[in-house]
Design a protein around this motif. Structure first.
Motif, mmCIF file in Angstrom:
data_model
loop_
_atom_site.group_PDB
_atom_site.id
_atom_site.type_symbol
_atom_site.label_atom_id
_atom_site.label_comp_id
_atom_site.label_asym_id
_atom_site.label_seq_id
_atom_site.Cartn_x
_atom_site.Cartn_y
_atom_site.Cartn_z
ATOM 1 N N TRP A 195 20.910 39.930 21.889
ATOM 2 C CA TRP A 195 21.447 41.290 21.795
ATOM 3 C C TRP A 195 20.904 42.162 22.923
ATOM 4 N N ASP A 196 19.620 42.058 23.197
ATOM 5 C CA ASP A 196 19.001 42.838 24.257
ATOM 6 C C ASP A 196 19.661 42.539 25.602
ATOM 7 N N ASP A 197 19.960 41.264 25.852
ATOM 8 C CA ASP A 197 20.608 40.895 27.105
ATOM 9 C C ASP A 197 22.060 41.374 27.156
ATOM 10 N N ARG A 198 22.776 41.339 26.023
ATOM 11 C CA ARG A 198 24.140 41.871 26.003
ATOM 12 C C ARG A 198 24.116 43.369 26.323
ATOM 13 N N HIS A 199 23.206 44.081 25.695
ATOM 14 C CA HIS A 199 23.035 45.511 25.946
ATOM 15 C C HIS A 199 22.781 45.761 27.428
#
Length: 307
Positions: free
Chosen positions: A44-48
């Motif tokens: 999720w952090d990387d998608r963000h």
């Protein structure tokens, strides 16, 4: 991540190992659920991050809304077409199965705050706004999910703690210090990547921009904060240990709560060593080995969101 990149990089990222070193003593199904949730959190952090880098505000707004909804009704999102949403729903549903409704509601309340903090970071990075140090530290407690990882100590110990225990000043301080250490050490290890990516959310970058420190001085300041968190935790730990002992009043319930607090405290201590190990073993922070120091080689820039 594409299948070939999963095969090449996933094990070396050590996401699940980080949790295995923190929640010692947790039942296997609890540890597995936490480890899977942790892996999801990094994705999720990387998608963000990619939505910011590629200017995809509509993609982020849509994802934010779906995560808020899945947090409140995970069963409705298990088969969502976005695997990030479906994976979150699966993790939340499993985590909700271990303790009671009050714990679930607290976890949900805390994670709603995390999602909104990620939204504030999105706006800051999109606008090029570097938060002042105090503002950044407050926001970082949410983007690092301090109280989520603390909440998860309870299913690991097999016991939901009463509010009077969770809000005890020493217990809460020890929990905060273990997470502050982790967030600040993460900022220290992420600093080369985030400077290379012209990012704005890092304690070192806030110190440089708003306190006028050089890069070397900022690194020294973060290291001092990290070391201070360790030393203060060691002092606070003794107070929490005495508090745990005082809870054993001879009743079965008193014994259970006392044991659970001791377990939680022990795993707060484990967070220090696990986080330290993770940052030096995970491929997530080995920026000197990347062709582009701002972008991990396992990230698929075209995955999901607007093109």
């Amino acid at each position: 991540m594409s299948a070939d990149k999963v095969a090449e990089y996933a094990d070396g990222l050590c996401y699940t190992d980080l949790m295995a070193g923190y929640y010692l003593g947790a039942p296997e199904e609890v540890l597995q659920a936490i480890a899977d949730f942790s892996a999801w959190f990094f994705v999720w952090d990387d998608r963000h991050d990619r939505d910011i880098v590629h200017g995809r505000p509509a993609s982020w707004r849509h994802l934010k809304g779906r995560l808020h909804a899945a947090l409140d009704a995970p069963g409705l999102f298990l088969y969502h077409r976005d695997p990030l949403v479906a994976g979150f729903a699966d993790s939340v549903l499993r985590l909700y199965s271990f303790l009671g409704r009050r714990w679930n509601a607290r976890f949900a309340r805390h994670f709603h705050e995390v999602i909104e903090a990620y939204d504030r970071e999105f706006r800051n990075r999109t606008n090029g706004t570097v938060p002042k140090v105090d503002e950044y530290l407050e926001l970082r407690r949410l983007t690092f999910a301090h109280w989520i990882w603390t909440d998860l100590l309870e299913p690991s110990a097999g016991c939901e703690l009463p509010a009077m225990v969770r809000k005890h000043p020493a217990f809460r301080r020890a929990a905060l210090l273990s997470q502050e250490f982790a967030a600040w050490y993460n900022d220290l290890c992420s600093l080369p990547k985030e400077i290379a990516g012209d990012e704005v959310h890092n304690l070192g970058i806030s110190l440089i921009r708003h306190d006028g420190l050089t890069l070397e001085e900022a690194v020294t300041e973060i290291r001092g904060r990290v070391e201070g968190a360790v030393m203060e935790f060691l002092s606070t730990e003794q107070e929490v240990r005495r508090f745990a002992e005082s809870l054993d009043d001879g009743s079965a319930r008193g014994k259970q709560i006392s044991t659970a607090v001791s377990s939680c405290l022990g795993n707060m201590r484990n967070w220090f060593s696990s986080v330290y190990w993770f940052h030096h073993e995970s491929g997530r922070y080995m920026v000197d080995n990347w062709d582009d120091r701002s972008t991990p080689p396992y990230v698929n820039n075209e995955a999901a969101g607007e093109k």
